[in-house]
Scaffold this motif. Structure first.
Motif, PDB file in Angstrom:
ATOM      1  N   THR A  57       0.861  -1.176   0.000  1.00  0.00           N
ATOM      2  CA  THR A  57       0.000   0.000   0.000  1.00  0.00           C
ATOM      3  C   THR A  57       0.899   1.229   0.000  1.00  0.00           C
ATOM      4  O   THR A  57       1.894   1.276   0.719  1.00  0.00           O
ATOM      5  CB  THR A  57      -0.903   0.009   1.251  1.00  0.00           C
ATOM      6  OG1 THR A  57      -1.738  -1.150   1.210  1.00  0.00           O
ATOM      7  CG2 THR A  57      -1.778   1.242   1.303  1.00  0.00           C
ATOM      8  N   THR A  58       0.549   2.213  -0.816  1.00  0.00           N
ATOM      9  CA  THR A  58       1.322   3.453  -0.877  1.00  0.00           C
ATOM     10  C   THR A  58       0.410   4.620  -0.523  1.00  0.00           C
ATOM     11  O   THR A  58      -0.818   4.502  -0.564  1.00  0.00           O
ATOM     12  CB  THR A  58       1.923   3.679  -2.274  1.00  0.00           C
ATOM     13  OG1 THR A  58       0.860   3.847  -3.207  1.00  0.00           O
ATOM     14  CG2 THR A  58       2.783   2.514  -2.697  1.00  0.00           C
ATOM     15  N   GLY A  59       1.014   5.739  -0.209  1.00  0.00           N
ATOM     16  CA  GLY A  59       0.242   6.960   0.040  1.00  0.00           C
ATOM     17  C   GLY A  59      -0.868   6.741   1.048  1.00  0.00           C
ATOM     18  O   GLY A  59      -0.675   6.167   2.111  1.00  0.00           O
ATOM     19  N   SER A  60      -2.045   7.171   0.685  1.00  0.00           N
ATOM     20  CA  SER A  60      -3.215   7.055   1.563  1.00  0.00           C
ATOM     21  C   SER A  60      -4.064   5.854   1.174  1.00  0.00           C
ATOM     22  O   SER A  60      -5.235   5.993   0.815  1.00  0.00           O
ATOM     23  CB  SER A  60      -4.049   8.332   1.491  1.00  0.00           C
ATOM     24  OG  SER A  60      -3.279   9.425   1.917  1.00  0.00           O
ATOM     25  N   GLY A  61      -3.451   4.666   1.212  1.00  0.00           N
ATOM     26  CA  GLY A  61      -4.185   3.450   0.883  1.00  0.00           C
ATOM     27  C   GLY A  61      -4.225   3.140  -0.593  1.00  0.00           C
ATOM     28  O   GLY A  61      -5.096   2.395  -1.051  1.00  0.00           O
ATOM     29  N   ASP A  62      -3.291   3.690  -1.350  1.00  0.00           N
ATOM     30  CA  ASP A  62      -3.301   3.543  -2.812  1.00  0.00           C
ATOM     31  C   ASP A  62      -2.526   2.317  -3.278  1.00  0.00           C
ATOM     32  O   ASP A  62      -1.686   1.783  -2.567  1.00  0.00           O
ATOM     33  CB  ASP A  62      -2.675   4.788  -3.453  1.00  0.00           C
ATOM     34  CG  ASP A  62      -3.407   6.060  -3.071  1.00  0.00           C
ATOM     35  OD1 ASP A  62      -4.647   6.033  -3.018  1.00  0.00           O
ATOM     36  OD2 ASP A  62      -2.723   7.067  -2.812  1.00  0.00           O
ATOM     37  N   SER A  94       0.772   0.449   9.842  1.00  0.00           N
ATOM     38  CA  SER A  94      -0.368   0.806  10.691  1.00  0.00           C
ATOM     39  C   SER A  94      -0.317   2.249  11.184  1.00  0.00           C
ATOM     40  O   SER A  94      -1.335   2.763  11.666  1.00  0.00           O
ATOM     41  CB  SER A  94      -0.478  -0.147  11.876  1.00  0.00           C
ATOM     42  OG  SER A  94       0.669  -0.059  12.702  1.00  0.00           O
ATOM     43  N   SER A  95       0.814   2.920  11.048  1.00  0.00           N
ATOM     44  CA  SER A  95       0.875   4.327  11.465  1.00  0.00           C
ATOM     45  C   SER A  95       0.015   5.200  10.546  1.00  0.00           C
ATOM     46  O   SER A  95      -0.268   6.352  10.876  1.00  0.00           O
ATOM     47  CB  SER A  95       2.322   4.832  11.492  1.00  0.00           C
ATOM     48  OG  SER A  95       2.857   4.926  10.189  1.00  0.00           O
ATOM     49  N   TYR A  96      -0.430   4.646   9.414  1.00  0.00           N
ATOM     50  CA  TYR A  96      -1.311   5.375   8.503  1.00  0.00           C
ATOM     51  C   TYR A  96      -2.781   5.209   8.878  1.00  0.00           C
ATOM     52  O   TYR A  96      -3.669   5.666   8.166  1.00  0.00           O
ATOM     53  CB  TYR A  96      -1.085   4.937   7.045  1.00  0.00           C
ATOM     54  CG  TYR A  96       0.184   5.503   6.464  1.00  0.00           C
ATOM     55  CD1 TYR A  96       0.163   6.678   5.725  1.00  0.00           C
ATOM     56  CD2 TYR A  96       1.407   4.878   6.664  1.00  0.00           C
ATOM     57  CE1 TYR A  96       1.331   7.223   5.195  1.00  0.00           C
ATOM     58  CE2 TYR A  96       2.579   5.403   6.148  1.00  0.00           C
ATOM     59  CZ  TYR A  96       2.529   6.567   5.415  1.00  0.00           C
ATOM     60  OH  TYR A  96       3.688   7.097   4.898  1.00  0.00           O
ATOM     61  N   GLU A  98      -6.432   4.412   9.234  1.00  0.00           N
ATOM     62  CA  GLU A  98      -7.541   3.833   8.463  1.00  0.00           C
ATOM     63  C   GLU A  98      -7.111   3.247   7.116  1.00  0.00           C
ATOM     64  O   GLU A  98      -7.784   2.369   6.584  1.00  0.00           O
ATOM     65  CB  GLU A  98      -8.624   4.894   8.208  1.00  0.00           C
ATOM     66  CG  GLU A  98      -9.358   5.343   9.446  1.00  0.00           C
ATOM     67  CD  GLU A  98     -10.257   4.266  10.016  1.00  0.00           C
ATOM     68  OE1 GLU A  98     -10.985   3.627   9.237  1.00  0.00           O
ATOM     69  OE2 GLU A  98     -10.220   4.063  11.236  1.00  0.00           O
ATOM     70  N   THR A  99      -6.027   3.738   6.543  1.00  0.00           N
ATOM     71  CA  THR A  99      -5.617   3.272   5.219  1.00  0.00           C
ATOM     72  C   THR A  99      -4.618   2.113   5.288  1.00  0.00           C
ATOM     73  O   THR A  99      -4.086   1.698   4.261  1.00  0.00           O
ATOM     74  CB  THR A  99      -5.018   4.423   4.388  1.00  0.00           C
ATOM     75  OG1 THR A  99      -3.853   4.923   5.049  1.00  0.00           O
ATOM     76  CG2 THR A  99      -6.044   5.536   4.196  1.00  0.00           C
ATOM     77  N   GLY A 102      -4.563  -0.678   2.791  1.00  0.00           N
ATOM     78  CA  GLY A 102      -5.698  -0.254   1.967  1.00  0.00           C
ATOM     79  C   GLY A 102      -5.703  -0.857   0.574  1.00  0.00           C
ATOM     80  O   GLY A 102      -6.758  -1.233   0.066  1.00  0.00           O
TER      81      GLY A 102
END
Length: 153
Positions: A57-62, A94-96, A98-99, A102
């Motif tokens: 997963t990259t960025g905001s769940g991308d 997991s520091s991200y 919700e995403t 993702g």
């Protein structure tokens, strides 16, 4: 010899490393294994074996950039995947919040929407807890091969 494809979506190489580390386990179980770094729709529609997805997963769940064309084709062409049997290793941080994982979660939902059958549970590897993703992936794949009765050799 049955065939197993490992489709990889990676940004910095972590998911590819996992794919390369688990490949010998499938070979020992009796499979001919291909690691595919730039997957296409054809890799899931014309393959009647088992597929393992290793997706970061990259960025905001991308999705990683190299995996986006595959996902876009899946969404746009909406093929039936009722013969696809797959496993999924999702890598995230997991520091991200919700995403976390993702891309893996979104891929799982997308495959399910198209009729594919996931074998067993999805593995989610947290970079905050596991420095080397293959430390989590190797025992999971061993258990997955056993629990899903995938050994053919």
């Amino acid at each position: 010899m049955p065939k197993l494809n490992i489709l990889v979506g990676t940004m910095y190489g972590g998911a590819l490393d996992v794919a390369e580390q688990v490949k010998p386990l499938f070979e020992q179980a009796g499979y001919s294994v291909d690691i595919i770094e730039q997957p296409s729709l054809n890799d899931v529609t014309s393959h009647d074996g088992i597929t393992l997805f290793c997706v970061s997963t990259t960025g905001s769940g991308d999705f990683p950039g190299s995996f986006v064309p595959f996902v876009r084709s899946l969404r746009d062409q909406s093929p039936s995947l009722t013969t696809l049997r797959y496993g999924l290793i999702a890598l995230g941080d997991s520091s991200y919040g919700e995403t976390f994982c993702g891309a893996g979660r979104a891929l799982d939902a997308l495959l399910d929407d198209h009729g594919a059958t996931r074998l067993g549970e999805r593995l989610e590897v947290d970079a905050m807890e596991t420095f080397m993703a293959d430390d989590a992936a190797l025992p999971w794949v061993e258990e997955w091969i056993e629990s899903q009765q995938l050994k053919v050799a």
